[in-house]
Design a protein around this motif. Structure first.
Motif, mmCIF file in Angstrom:
data_model
loop_
_atom_site.group_PDB
_atom_site.id
_atom_site.type_symbol
_atom_site.label_atom_id
_atom_site.label_comp_id
_atom_site.label_asym_id
_atom_site.label_seq_id
_atom_site.Cartn_x
_atom_site.Cartn_y
_atom_site.Cartn_z
ATOM 1 N N ALA A 81 -46.889 16.155 -34.319
ATOM 2 C CA ALA A 81 -46.020 15.242 -34.889
ATOM 3 C C ALA A 81 -45.007 14.176 -34.046
ATOM 4 N N SER A 82 -45.076 14.434 -32.764
ATOM 5 C CA SER A 82 -44.209 13.495 -32.069
ATOM 6 C C SER A 82 -44.573 12.137 -32.104
ATOM 7 N N ALA A 83 -43.593 11.373 -32.269
ATOM 8 C CA ALA A 83 -43.712 9.716 -32.215
ATOM 9 C C ALA A 83 -44.359 9.375 -30.941
ATOM 10 N N ARG A 84 -44.569 10.279 -29.734
ATOM 11 C CA ARG A 84 -44.775 9.649 -28.424
ATOM 12 C C ARG A 84 -46.298 10.135 -28.338
ATOM 13 N N ARG A 85 -47.003 9.324 -27.709
ATOM 14 C CA ARG A 85 -48.318 9.449 -27.387
ATOM 15 C C ARG A 85 -48.317 10.286 -26.046
ATOM 16 N N ARG A 86 -47.457 10.135 -25.282
ATOM 17 C CA ARG A 86 -47.312 10.952 -23.729
ATOM 18 C C ARG A 86 -46.199 11.918 -24.140
ATOM 19 N N SER A 87 -46.672 12.995 -24.816
ATOM 20 C CA SER A 87 -45.663 13.879 -25.440
ATOM 21 C C SER A 87 -45.869 15.263 -24.834
ATOM 22 N N ILE A 88 -44.741 15.907 -24.666
ATOM 23 C CA ILE A 88 -44.724 17.356 -24.230
ATOM 24 C C ILE A 88 -45.117 18.110 -25.240
ATOM 25 N N SER A 89 -44.761 18.192 -26.372
ATOM 26 C CA SER A 89 -45.287 19.030 -27.506
ATOM 27 C C SER A 89 -46.680 18.760 -27.675
ATOM 28 N N ARG A 90 -47.034 17.678 -27.401
ATOM 29 C CA ARG A 90 -48.367 17.448 -27.746
ATOM 30 C C ARG A 90 -49.308 18.159 -26.387
ATOM 31 N N THR A 100 -44.518 19.814 -32.084
ATOM 32 C CA THR A 100 -43.519 19.254 -32.772
ATOM 33 C C THR A 100 -42.202 18.852 -31.824
ATOM 34 N N PRO A 101 -41.702 17.681 -31.611
ATOM 35 C CA PRO A 101 -40.581 17.441 -30.872
ATOM 36 C C PRO A 101 -39.375 18.100 -31.873
ATOM 37 N N MET A 102 -38.263 18.314 -30.969
ATOM 38 C CA MET A 102 -37.053 18.583 -31.767
ATOM 39 C C MET A 102 -36.657 17.283 -31.947
ATOM 40 N N TYR A 103 -36.189 16.674 -33.339
ATOM 41 C CA TYR A 103 -35.590 15.333 -33.460
ATOM 42 C C TYR A 103 -34.114 15.852 -34.233
ATOM 43 N N ASN A 104 -32.976 15.465 -33.595
ATOM 44 C CA ASN A 104 -31.771 15.501 -34.270
ATOM 45 C C ASN A 104 -31.677 17.090 -34.796
ATOM 46 N N TYR A 105 -31.816 17.814 -33.870
ATOM 47 C CA TYR A 105 -31.684 19.424 -33.833
ATOM 48 C C TYR A 105 -32.564 19.851 -34.978
ATOM 49 N N SER A 106 -33.602 19.313 -35.388
ATOM 50 C CA SER A 106 -34.588 19.792 -36.370
ATOM 51 C C SER A 106 -36.034 19.103 -36.430
ATOM 52 N N THR A 141 -43.119 23.335 -29.044
ATOM 53 C CA THR A 141 -41.990 22.456 -29.164
ATOM 54 C C THR A 141 -41.610 21.618 -27.682
ATOM 55 N N ALA A 142 -40.890 20.453 -27.706
ATOM 56 C CA ALA A 142 -40.092 20.184 -26.711
ATOM 57 C C ALA A 142 -38.821 19.642 -27.323
ATOM 58 N N ARG A 143 -37.782 20.048 -26.436
ATOM 59 C CA ARG A 143 -36.422 19.363 -26.657
ATOM 60 C C ARG A 143 -35.726 18.774 -25.490
ATOM 61 N N GLY A 144 -35.097 17.731 -25.786
ATOM 62 C CA GLY A 144 -34.206 17.237 -24.443
ATOM 63 C C GLY A 144 -33.117 17.889 -23.946
ATOM 64 N N GLY A 145 -32.623 18.810 -24.817
ATOM 65 C CA GLY A 145 -31.525 19.961 -24.167
ATOM 66 C C GLY A 145 -32.090 21.111 -24.235
ATOM 67 N N THR A 146 -30.939 22.199 -24.172
ATOM 68 C CA THR A 146 -31.777 23.656 -24.431
ATOM 69 C C THR A 146 -31.136 24.246 -25.280
ATOM 70 N N TYR A 147 -31.959 25.107 -25.975
ATOM 71 C CA TYR A 147 -31.448 25.824 -27.284
ATOM 72 C C TYR A 147 -31.753 27.095 -26.731
ATOM 73 N N ALA A 148 -32.082 27.557 -25.505
ATOM 74 C CA ALA A 148 -32.438 28.919 -25.369
ATOM 75 C C ALA A 148 -31.220 29.909 -25.549
ATOM 76 N N LEU A 175 -34.944 21.152 -22.125
ATOM 77 C CA LEU A 175 -34.324 20.458 -21.122
ATOM 78 C C LEU A 175 -35.358 19.042 -20.917
ATOM 79 N N ALA A 176 -36.158 18.753 -21.654
ATOM 80 C CA ALA A 176 -37.162 17.689 -21.467
ATOM 81 C C ALA A 176 -36.303 16.272 -20.941
ATOM 82 N N ASN A 177 -35.074 16.184 -21.482
ATOM 83 C CA ASN A 177 -34.491 14.610 -21.238
ATOM 84 C C ASN A 177 -34.037 14.934 -19.768
HETATM 85 C C1 LIG Z 1 -35.386 10.685 -32.558
HETATM 86 C C2 LIG Z 1 -34.962 11.715 -31.404
HETATM 87 C C3 LIG Z 1 -34.305 12.571 -31.612
HETATM 88 C C4 LIG Z 1 -33.935 13.505 -30.768
HETATM 89 N N1 LIG Z 1 -32.926 14.703 -31.089
HETATM 90 C C5 LIG Z 1 -33.004 15.552 -30.097
HETATM 91 C C6 LIG Z 1 -31.977 16.678 -30.358
HETATM 92 O O1 LIG Z 1 -31.385 16.767 -31.544
HETATM 93 N N2 LIG Z 1 -31.853 17.527 -29.280
HETATM 94 C C7 LIG Z 1 -32.407 17.426 -28.252
HETATM 95 O O2 LIG Z 1 -32.362 18.460 -27.474
HETATM 96 N N3 LIG Z 1 -33.423 16.370 -28.142
HETATM 97 C C8 LIG Z 1 -33.321 15.556 -29.058
HETATM 98 N N4 LIG Z 1 -34.350 14.654 -28.653
HETATM 99 C C9 LIG Z 1 -35.103 14.688 -27.558
HETATM 100 C C10 LIG Z 1 -36.695 15.151 -27.635
HETATM 101 O O3 LIG Z 1 -36.414 16.340 -28.161
HETATM 102 C C11 LIG Z 1 -37.267 15.288 -26.178
HETATM 103 O O4 LIG Z 1 -37.494 13.770 -25.901
HETATM 104 C C12 LIG Z 1 -38.637 15.694 -26.331
HETATM 105 O O5 LIG Z 1 -39.452 15.694 -25.170
HETATM 106 C C13 LIG Z 1 -39.429 15.325 -27.429
HETATM 107 O O6 LIG Z 1 -40.721 15.908 -27.631
HETATM 108 P P1 LIG Z 1 -42.190 15.067 -27.286
HETATM 109 O O7 LIG Z 1 -42.306 15.144 -25.701
HETATM 110 O O8 LIG Z 1 -43.211 16.208 -27.750
HETATM 111 O O9 LIG Z 1 -42.201 13.975 -27.844
HETATM 112 C C14 LIG Z 1 -34.584 13.424 -29.636
HETATM 113 C C15 LIG Z 1 -35.383 12.511 -29.297
HETATM 114 C C16 LIG Z 1 -35.824 11.256 -30.069
HETATM 115 C C17 LIG Z 1 -36.984 10.614 -29.923
#
Ligand SMILES: Cc1cc2nc3c(=O)[nH]c(=O)nc-3n(C[C@H](O)[C@H](O)[C@H](O)COP(=O)(O)O)c2cc1C
Length: 215
Positions: free
Chosen positions: A9-18, A105-111, A139-146, A181-183
């Protein structure tokens, strides 16, 4: 023969969740050479949002004591409902045919991303148990929710899917594999946490690969 349905479900092609879901899928396919493997990219090939005709079909299902999900199309009474069913039919058929459902799936906006929610809305009907099936979510998330992290309580990504799959699909053992902590790869303010991310990512990759041995 086992069937794996793999969704990304990631909008990125080069995606960690992928990458994580591919690690599970690759190991699963090596272990199940005769298994049936289905792949759907919800970002590249999005399913439409449900519309009014879909809700009418759903109301018709609600009015019945029980319904075979494969026969919901028989409830269509209008051309619009029939068209709505034609969107649902292949999505539902591949879900019901699967023994294992793998979601990257990535985390987008906490969901979860809208692309994944749109799929879930399309395939979910009242009284639909998927109890025999197993769900794995990478999943991948920018921050950490551990556990113990300041924002752990904001993880509506895992909590939503875990509660929804348990509450509605009667699947209580969904397994989650997170890269935290992907960010730190891009954000200078998180650069000092890059080593934590690298460790989380490496562990998640190995966990996804190893987990497939159990499926
Ligand atoms: C639209 C959008 C919303 C995001 N919201 C969050 C968020 O709420 N919390 C967080 O930790 N990271 C957030 N991120 C960061 C992504 O979770 C992070 O880039 C992650 O690597 C995405 O997964 P992917 O690499 O599989 O695309 C967001 C990224 C995008 C593009």
């Amino acid at each position: 023969m086992s069937t794996l349905l793999h969704l990304d479900a990631s909008a990125r092609r080069r995606s960690i969740s992928r990458e994580l879901s591919a690690a599970f899928a690759g190991a699963w396919r090596a272990r199940n050479p005769d298994g049936d493997y289905r792949y759907r990219d919800l970002a590249a090939d999005p399913v439409p949002f449900i519309g009014e005709a879909w809700t009418e079909l759903c109301d018709a299902v609600l009015a019945l004591p029980s319904t075979d999900p494969e026969r919901l199309g028989e409830l269509a009474r209008t051309p619009e409902q029939a068209a709505a069913w034609e969107i649902v039919r292949p999505l539902l058929a591949e879900l019901l045919a699967a023994d294992v459902i793998l979601i990257g799936t990535p985390m987008y906006n906490y969901s979860i991303p809208a692309s994944l929610k749109a799929w879930l809305d399309q395939v979910t009907f009242p009284r639909m148990s998927l109890g025999e099936r197993r769900f794995v979510v990478t999943t991948a998330r920018g921050g950490t929710y551990a556990p113990g992290a300041p924002k752990a309580a904001y993880d509506y990504q895992e909590r939503f899917m875990r509660d929804f799959f348990a509450g509605h699909f009667a699947v209580s053992d969904t397994v989650f594999v997170h890269a935290e902590l992907a960010n730190s790869r891009q954000d200078p303010a998180l650069a000092h946490r890059r080593a934590e991310h690298d460790a989380s990512y490496t562990l998640a990759l190995a966990t996804a690969r190893d987990l497939a041995e159990e499926y």
